[in-house]
Structure formats: structure tokens, C-alpha cells
Enzyme design. Structure first.
Site, PDB file in Angstrom:
ATOM      1  N   GLU A 218     -82.886 -52.750 -17.235  1.00  9.27           N
ATOM      2  CA  GLU A 218     -81.795 -52.528 -16.463  1.00  9.27           C
ATOM      3  C   GLU A 218     -81.113 -51.195 -16.976  1.00  9.27           C
ATOM      4  O   GLU A 218     -80.831 -51.041 -18.118  1.00  9.27           O
ATOM      5  CB  GLU A 218     -80.984 -53.659 -16.134  1.00  9.27           C
ATOM      6  CG  GLU A 218     -81.548 -54.928 -15.713  1.00  9.27           C
ATOM      7  CD  GLU A 218     -80.562 -56.034 -15.522  1.00  9.27           C
ATOM      8  OE1 GLU A 218     -79.450 -56.123 -16.057  1.00  9.27           O
ATOM      9  OE2 GLU A 218     -81.371 -57.253 -15.209  1.00  9.27           O
ATOM     10  N   LYS A 220     -77.946 -49.775 -18.365  1.00  8.67           N
ATOM     11  CA  LYS A 220     -76.740 -50.290 -19.138  1.00  8.67           C
ATOM     12  C   LYS A 220     -75.358 -49.549 -18.744  1.00  8.67           C
ATOM     13  O   LYS A 220     -75.301 -48.451 -19.246  1.00  8.67           O
ATOM     14  CB  LYS A 220     -76.774 -50.403 -20.638  1.00  8.67           C
ATOM     15  CG  LYS A 220     -75.670 -50.901 -21.591  1.00  8.67           C
ATOM     16  CD  LYS A 220     -75.941 -50.848 -22.956  1.00  8.67           C
ATOM     17  CE  LYS A 220     -75.165 -51.872 -23.756  1.00  8.67           C
ATOM     18  NZ  LYS A 220     -73.764 -51.952 -23.470  1.00  8.67           N
ATOM     19  N   ARG A 225     -67.255 -55.884 -18.438  1.00  6.50           N
ATOM     20  CA  ARG A 225     -68.157 -57.078 -17.877  1.00  6.50           C
ATOM     21  C   ARG A 225     -67.083 -57.950 -16.975  1.00  6.50           C
ATOM     22  O   ARG A 225     -65.752 -57.996 -17.210  1.00  6.50           O
ATOM     23  CB  ARG A 225     -68.419 -57.836 -19.144  1.00  6.50           C
ATOM     24  CG  ARG A 225     -69.400 -59.040 -18.890  1.00  6.50           C
ATOM     25  CD  ARG A 225     -70.646 -58.608 -18.883  1.00  6.50           C
ATOM     26  NE  ARG A 225     -71.753 -59.376 -18.827  1.00  6.50           N
ATOM     27  CZ  ARG A 225     -72.675 -60.010 -19.962  1.00  6.50           C
ATOM     28  NH1 ARG A 225     -72.235 -59.615 -20.963  1.00  6.50           N
ATOM     29  NH2 ARG A 225     -73.405 -60.961 -19.599  1.00  6.50           N
ATOM     30  N   ARG A 240     -64.741 -60.005 -19.764  1.00  5.24           N
ATOM     31  CA  ARG A 240     -65.614 -60.592 -20.963  1.00  5.24           C
ATOM     32  C   ARG A 240     -64.925 -61.532 -21.644  1.00  5.24           C
ATOM     33  O   ARG A 240     -65.410 -62.459 -22.475  1.00  5.24           O
ATOM     34  CB  ARG A 240     -66.037 -59.424 -21.721  1.00  5.24           C
ATOM     35  CG  ARG A 240     -66.836 -59.623 -22.682  1.00  5.24           C
ATOM     36  CD  ARG A 240     -66.777 -58.297 -23.565  1.00  5.24           C
ATOM     37  NE  ARG A 240     -67.629 -58.437 -24.729  1.00  5.24           N
ATOM     38  CZ  ARG A 240     -68.689 -58.185 -25.042  1.00  5.24           C
ATOM     39  NH1 ARG A 240     -69.510 -57.180 -24.552  1.00  5.24           N
ATOM     40  NH2 ARG A 240     -69.202 -58.381 -26.397  1.00  5.24           N
ATOM     41  N   GLU A 270     -71.135 -55.654 -14.072  1.00  5.46           N
ATOM     42  CA  GLU A 270     -70.389 -54.989 -14.604  1.00  5.46           C
ATOM     43  C   GLU A 270     -69.574 -53.822 -13.729  1.00  5.46           C
ATOM     44  O   GLU A 270     -70.361 -53.506 -12.674  1.00  5.46           O
ATOM     45  CB  GLU A 270     -71.147 -53.757 -15.662  1.00  5.46           C
ATOM     46  CG  GLU A 270     -70.595 -53.091 -16.443  1.00  5.46           C
ATOM     47  CD  GLU A 270     -70.307 -53.397 -18.042  1.00  5.46           C
ATOM     48  OE1 GLU A 270     -70.598 -54.521 -18.082  1.00  5.46           O
ATOM     49  OE2 GLU A 270     -69.873 -52.705 -18.803  1.00  5.46           O
ATOM     50  N   PHE A 310     -75.865 -58.315 -12.231  1.00  4.10           N
ATOM     51  CA  PHE A 310     -77.242 -58.498 -12.858  1.00  4.10           C
ATOM     52  C   PHE A 310     -77.465 -59.964 -13.106  1.00  4.10           C
ATOM     53  O   PHE A 310     -78.601 -60.296 -13.651  1.00  4.10           O
ATOM     54  CB  PHE A 310     -77.300 -57.582 -14.128  1.00  4.10           C
ATOM     55  CG  PHE A 310     -76.092 -57.646 -15.019  1.00  4.10           C
ATOM     56  CD1 PHE A 310     -75.963 -58.739 -15.771  1.00  4.10           C
ATOM     57  CD2 PHE A 310     -75.160 -56.522 -15.134  1.00  4.10           C
ATOM     58  CE1 PHE A 310     -74.785 -58.769 -16.771  1.00  4.10           C
ATOM     59  CE2 PHE A 310     -74.171 -56.555 -15.994  1.00  4.10           C
ATOM     60  CZ  PHE A 310     -73.918 -57.738 -16.691  1.00  4.10           C
ATOM     61  N   ARG A 382     -76.031 -64.156 -28.414  1.00  2.66           N
ATOM     62  CA  ARG A 382     -76.494 -62.766 -28.746  1.00  2.66           C
ATOM     63  C   ARG A 382     -77.968 -63.025 -29.433  1.00  2.66           C
ATOM     64  O   ARG A 382     -78.011 -63.579 -30.480  1.00  2.66           O
ATOM     65  CB  ARG A 382     -75.412 -62.122 -29.903  1.00  2.66           C
ATOM     66  CG  ARG A 382     -75.969 -60.645 -29.854  1.00  2.66           C
ATOM     67  CD  ARG A 382     -74.808 -59.930 -31.043  1.00  2.66           C
ATOM     68  NE  ARG A 382     -73.305 -59.874 -30.491  1.00  2.66           N
ATOM     69  CZ  ARG A 382     -73.109 -58.862 -29.681  1.00  2.66           C
ATOM     70  NH1 ARG A 382     -73.697 -58.291 -29.117  1.00  2.66           N
ATOM     71  NH2 ARG A 382     -71.709 -58.633 -29.194  1.00  2.66           N
ATOM     72  N   LYS A 388     -80.269 -54.338 -26.097  1.00  2.99           N
ATOM     73  CA  LYS A 388     -79.777 -53.010 -25.438  1.00  2.99           C
ATOM     74  C   LYS A 388     -80.268 -51.877 -26.234  1.00  2.99           C
ATOM     75  O   LYS A 388     -80.497 -52.013 -27.594  1.00  2.99           O
ATOM     76  CB  LYS A 388     -77.976 -53.157 -25.796  1.00  2.99           C
ATOM     77  CG  LYS A 388     -77.693 -53.361 -26.980  1.00  2.99           C
ATOM     78  CD  LYS A 388     -76.053 -53.347 -27.272  1.00  2.99           C
ATOM     79  CE  LYS A 388     -75.670 -53.989 -28.597  1.00  2.99           C
ATOM     80  NZ  LYS A 388     -74.329 -54.314 -28.677  1.00  2.99           N
TER      81      LYS A 388
HETATM   82  P1  AMP Z   1     -72.954 -55.720 -26.099  1.00  2.00           P
HETATM   83  O1  AMP Z   1     -71.708 -56.112 -25.505  1.00  2.00           O
HETATM   84  O2  AMP Z   1     -72.699 -54.574 -27.247  1.00  2.00           O
HETATM   85  O3  AMP Z   1     -73.917 -56.704 -26.359  1.00  2.00           O
HETATM   86  O4  AMP Z   1     -73.555 -54.950 -24.975  1.00  2.00           O
HETATM   87  C1  AMP Z   1     -73.631 -55.589 -23.571  1.00  2.00           C
HETATM   88  C2  AMP Z   1     -72.657 -55.048 -22.858  1.00  2.00           C
HETATM   89  O5  AMP Z   1     -73.000 -54.012 -21.961  1.00  2.00           O
HETATM   90  C3  AMP Z   1     -72.366 -56.218 -21.787  1.00  2.00           C
HETATM   91  O6  AMP Z   1     -71.262 -57.100 -22.453  1.00  2.00           O
HETATM   92  C4  AMP Z   1     -71.642 -55.665 -20.510  1.00  2.00           C
HETATM   93  O7  AMP Z   1     -70.484 -55.453 -20.496  1.00  2.00           O
HETATM   94  C5  AMP Z   1     -72.509 -54.207 -20.629  1.00  2.00           C
HETATM   95  N1  AMP Z   1     -73.599 -54.093 -19.613  1.00  2.00           N
HETATM   96  C6  AMP Z   1     -73.748 -52.886 -18.844  1.00  2.00           C
HETATM   97  N2  AMP Z   1     -74.715 -53.109 -18.216  1.00  2.00           N
HETATM   98  C7  AMP Z   1     -75.241 -54.141 -18.265  1.00  2.00           C
HETATM   99  C8  AMP Z   1     -76.507 -55.054 -17.629  1.00  2.00           C
HETATM  100  N3  AMP Z   1     -77.439 -54.294 -16.871  1.00  2.00           N
HETATM  101  N4  AMP Z   1     -76.870 -56.283 -18.384  1.00  2.00           N
HETATM  102  C9  AMP Z   1     -76.027 -56.596 -19.256  1.00  2.00           C
HETATM  103  N5  AMP Z   1     -74.876 -56.159 -19.740  1.00  2.00           N
HETATM  104  C10 AMP Z   1     -74.557 -55.041 -19.327  1.00  2.00           C
END
Ligand code: AMP
Length: 527
Positions: A218, A220, A225, A240, A270, A310, A382, A388
Site C-alpha cells: 500500500e 505509505k 493516523r 494515533r 491516514e 486501509f 510492531r 514499511k
Molecule cells: P511507523 O509509525 O513508523 O510504524 O509507520 C507507520 C505509519 O505510517 C502509520 O502509523 C501511519 O500513520 C502511516 N501510514 C501511512 N500510510 C499507511 C498505510 N497504508 N498503512 C499503514 N500505515 C500507514
């Protein structure tokens, strides 16, 4: 329970280094709480004046603290003992004072509460007022104490904590309704749950391997969030960090009410601030929207938001948490009619994945997410179910030491200690890497470093900083391990910069701002 007993427990916990002893004492305390004391009793134990899901705040200024710290301790509070409930009521009254003249009113209520504490109780009251008990009892230990006090297994307590997002609530169910009730806890409308998180990955190969050869990619999005809860006409949205943002983004609530099917649902997605050219706005613009309380309509037209959903965690009275990603996505596509979705592609091909990544980057987004097709939704988790992927960034580092290689690298100095300029003429370490050099470069580098040797402990050779290398990394993390306070994730050397001098090495101040920028663009800030 009397507040002085709680204070005694705090002093005891503060002195006890043993984890188990802490859990046992905390469990004893929980068992002795009356049912109506549990919520604030647990909040206090975690160092908070109010349960975490309770939006009230005390909002006391430093001046008021200074004034009340001068009040002499009550002689002997045992004639009318101060109860836990009195303290909880006192906090509620302080939080309630608002509007005109509220500063004075708040202070009077604070003074009244402080005056009732004796020398034993006062330090603990003050620590609570400051949101910090310092008794070494983090949430994990409180969860264990709840399990012990209620005779529930820890797994059930942890699971319930994810759904209820508030240990005060978890303890209340566990201690008053029992283990079976706790087991039944599931996602509940209008109780936000921690969002599922991802692990950073660099290689599509690793992702395909972890996800059984096929993954859902998907876009990002570089936004914030959100979790949308809806039951008929009522819509509420959380960030978030689980603060409520419904009022700041009314157009998203409107979409939930108007454009999406389903009487009740919980969705994960998001929001991104969009420029007129269809490219994402810098993150600060989005933050302005989230923090806005007044002039929301004008903000909505100045900084329009786009929504990318998503996940669907709950639909029409049923939790979908344990269903597979694929099933959840198919329900999400049906209930949205295919609108407002994150761009997505199921892929089992590395080249295709890379093309899709470039497409996301070209459109101004942050990278891709890769989600295992058979994965359940795991709140707060996590792990490798979600990855990611984002492009590497570059800094220039000095090499300040190197470890001797082993195995195939025996004979070389092959693990390089990387450092940035500390701004005071020295260098601050930010990580180590043995990645990126060819065999020939390893040999040349070893010879050069030996010439620069300052010390050798048999394993690590400390060298005079002179060699500058270009280093790529995928993320900067805070690190207590390095004196710089930062560590580069997935660092690898991409070039030996013979053309660069030490004066051109990235500075710690630059690294800090790269860290902060990343912090901003990763939507990790405090909302
Ligand atoms: P991280 O916070 O570093 O784990 O990165 C994930 C973050 O990317 C999530 O908390 C979301 O805010 C953002 N995000 C953006 N697009 C997506 C997606 N398609 N699926 C999940 N998270 C996403």
C-alpha cells in the site's frame, strides 16, 4: 482506603528493586481497593491524577506549585483521615475550574487539598500533581499486578489492555467482573485502541520471505493516523496517540456519516493535507489543522484533507480484529464502494514492487507499507506482519574506530564506527557498519586506518578521525547507547569521500534536525 496507605505503598515500592516484590505489593494494594476506588486507585498507581482515557487535566502553573509548596504540612491527618476518594475528588475539582477567574479558583482548590496532607502524604500528592510517581512501576508491571490480584492470566490482561487502552478500566473489569469478563473484552465502539504498527525493512526479498511469497503493498502516506468510530449518526475520531480530533476535522466525520456504508464501524486510515496541485502539503500544515479549535471552516478550505483508509476493524456490530487482512480489506472495499482507499497492489514480484514504490515516491508520498495477507489486526503491535519501506537518506560521517573482522573478514578492520561532528571540535558516534564496501575497498581502508591508529585493545582500533564516508540509512533513532544520543538504522557506506574534509562531516545539530524532520514526517508527534 486512606491516602496515607497509598503513600506508604509508594515509599515501599520506591525502595524495592525486585520486580516480583513490586508486583506482589501492587497486587495486594489492588485487592484492597473498594470497587469504586479501582479506577482512580489504578490511575494513581501509574502516577496519573486521572485514568489515561480520561481527558481531564489539572492544568496547574509553576507559580501555583511554588506557592503551595510553602504550606506547612498538616499536624496529624489521622483525626479525619484523607481518603483516596478525597484526593480523586480534589483533583476533579481542580480540573473542573475553568473560564473567567479560574486561575484563582484552581489555586484555592489546590490549596485546600494540599492543606489536608501531612508530612507523610504530601510528597506523594505532589508527585501525583506532577504526573510522576517515580516508584519504578511501569504499565507492564501494573498489568502483572492486575493479573495476580484478579487471578487472570497475563495474556488475557495484555489483550484487554490493547482493546481498552486504559489499565484503570482493565483493572476494573478484572477485579469486579472476573477473568471470564476480561476474556470477553473486544473492540468497543468509541473506545479507541492502539493502532497496529510496522517494522522498517529495506529489502523486498525479506518481505516476500516473511509474508510467504506474496504481500499487499500500500502507499505509505505522509500524514496523520486516524481511527474513525461510527454508530449511526455519531462519529468520533482519534489520533494515533488516542487524543480525540473529531472537532478539528469535521469533513472527515462528514465523509464517515455520508459516504460510507454500515450502521456502525471502526476504520483505520491516514489523513493527508493536500495542495491544489494534488501533492501532499508539508506536515506542519496538517498539524495546524489538528490543533485548530477556532476557524475550522476557513482552515478546511485553506488546508484540504484527503482520506486514505486501509483497515476495517469493526463492522455492523462485529469485531473483525481476528479476521485476515484480506477479509478485512474486502469488507473495507465494499463499505467504501472503493472510495477513500489507500492505493494498493498485491504482489509477489520484486520488480513490480519497486515500480510501485517509485510511483508512491513520485506522487510525493513516503514509501510503501507491506502487509501479510493472512494477518490479523494486532493493536499496538510492531512486527513483521506489517513492514514499511522508504528510501534511504544520506549523511557524511567520520570514521573514529574500527573493529577487527572475523570469518571471511579476518585480517581486515571491517566494522566501522561512524561519527558526526559534535560542534565542539570533536566527533560523536552514531552507529557502526560493515556494509557497503567491496573486498578491495576493505583492504585499502584497513591499511589507511592502521596508519591513523591511536589505540588498540585487541578488538577495536581507535583511529584519528580523518576518513570521511557517505553513509545511507533508513531511519534515525534516539539511542542511549551512543553519546550523540542518536543511532542510524540500516547504516551502510555508499562512498568513501576522499574529496571531503572533516569540516564537511554532518554536524550533530544537522543530524538532530534530520531526526526531527523525520519525526514530523512519520507522524509520530504528540497528537
Ligand atoms: P511507523 O509509525 O513508523 O510504524 O509507520 C507507520 C505509519 O505510517 C502509520 O502509523 C501511519 O500513520 C502511516 N501510514 C501511512 N500510510 C499507511 C498505510 N497504508 N498503512 C499503514 N500505515 C500507514
Amino acid at each position: 482506603m486512606n491516602f496515607s496507605e497509598f503513600a506508604s505503598l509508594c515509599y515501599e515500592l520506591e525502595k524495592t528493586p525486585s520486580r516480583l516484590a513490586k508486583i506482589v505489593s501492587a497486587a495486594e494494594y489492588l485487592k484492597r481497593l473498594e470497587p469504586d476506588e479501582i479506577r482512580y486507585g489504578v490511575a494513581f498507581l501509574s502516577g496519573r491524577p486521572f485514568p489515561i482515557a480520561d481527558p481531564r487535566t489539572l492544568d496547574i502553573g509553576p507559580g501555583a506549585f511554588f506557592e503551595v509548596s510553602k504550606i506547612p504540612a498538616a499536624e496529624n491527618s489521622s483525626s479525619i483521615p484523607l481518603r483516596l476518594k478525597d484526593v480523586a475528588d480534589g483533583f476533579a475539582k481542580i480540573a473542573e475550574a475553568s473560564g473567567k477567574g479560574s486561575r484563582r479558583e484552581k489555586f484555592a482548590r489546590l490549596q485546600e487539598l494540599v492543606e489536608r496532607t501531612d508530612a507523610h502524604e504530601r510528597p506523594i500528592l505532589f508527585r501525583l500533581l506532577h504526573n510522576e510517581l517515580r516508584i519504578g512501576l511501569h504499565d507492564g508491571l501494573i498489568q502483572e499486578a492486575i493479573a495476580r490480584a484478579s487471578g487472570t492470566d497475563l495474556k488475557t490482561v495484555r489483550r484487554a489492555a490493547l482493546f481498552l487502552s486504559d489499565l484503570a478500566e482493565v483493572a476494573s473489569v478484572a477485579l469486579t467482573e472476573g477473568a471470564a469478563a476480561l476474556q470477553r473484552v473486544d473492540i468497543t465502539l468509541f473506545v479507541p485502541l492502539l493502532p497496529m504498527l510496522s517494522e522498517l525493512s529495506q529489502e523486498f526479498d525479506d518481505i516476500f520471505k516473511a509474508h510467504g511469497g506474496k504481500t499487499a503493498l500500500e502507499f505509505k502516506y505522509d500524514g496523520a493516523r486516524i481511527q474513525i468510530h461510527k454508530d449511526r449518526e455519531l462519529v468520533r475520531i482519534w489520533s494515533r496517540r488516542l487524543s480525540e480530533v473529531t472537532r478539528s476535522i469535521p469533513e472527515i466525520a462528514q465523509i464517515a456519516r455520508r459516504d460510507l456504508q454500515g450502521d456502525s464501524f471502526v476504520l483505520d486510515g491516514e489523513v493527508v493535507a493536500m495542495g491544489k496541485d494534488g501533492r501532499p502539503f508539508p506536515f506542519q500544515e496538517l498539524m495546524r489543522r489538528f490543533k485548530r479549535i477556532h476557524g475550522i471552516e476557513s482552515a478546511a478550505s485553506e488546508v484540504p484533507l484527503s482520506l486514505h483508509l486501509f483497515d476495517c476493524l469493526f463492522l455492523d456490530g462485529r469485531s473483525l480484529i481476528d479476521e485476515s487482512y484480506e477479509e478485512r480489506w474486502s469488507k473495507l472495499s465494499a463499505m467504501t464502494g472503493g472510495n477513500y482507499l489507500a492505493r494498493r497492489k498485491i504482489s509477489s514480484d520484486k520488480v513490480e514492487a519497486e515500480v510501485f514504490l517509485n510511483e508512491a515516491l513520485a506522487a510525493g508520498h513516503e514509501g510503501l507499507m507491506a502487509k501479510a495477507l493472512n494477518s490479523p489486526y494486532m493493536p499496538g503491535n510492531r512486527g513483521k506482519l506489517w513492514f514499511k519501506i522508504k528510501p534511504a537518506e544520506t549523511v557524511d560521517c567520520a570514521i573514529i574506530a574500527a573493529d577487527r573482522g572475523s570469518g571471511r573478514r579476518r585480517g581486515w578492520l571491517s566494522n566501522y564506527h561512524l561519527a558526526v561532528a559534535d560542534g565542539a571540535g570533536g566527533f560523536a558516534p552514531v552507529g557502526k557498519t560493515f556494509k557497503g564496501l567491496t573486498d578491495k575497498e576493505f583492504t585499502g581502508m584497513t591499511a589507511k586506518l592502521q596508519e591513523l591508529q591511536l589505540a588498540d585493545d585487541g578488538y577495536t582500533v581507535t583511529v584519528k578521525p580523518e576518513i570521511v564516508v557517505e553513509v545511507t540509512y533508513n531511519e534515525i533513532q534516539r539511542s542511549p547507547q551512543y553519546s550523540s544520543g542518536f543511532a542510524l538504522r540500516f547504516a551502510r557506506i555508499t562512498r568513501i569521500r576522499e574529496d571531503k574534509s572533516l569540516a564537511q562531516v554532518t554536524s550533530l545539530a544537522e543530524l538532530r534536525s534530520l531526526y526531527e524532520r523525520q519525526f514530523i514526517s512519520k507522524s509520530r508527534r504528540n497528537i
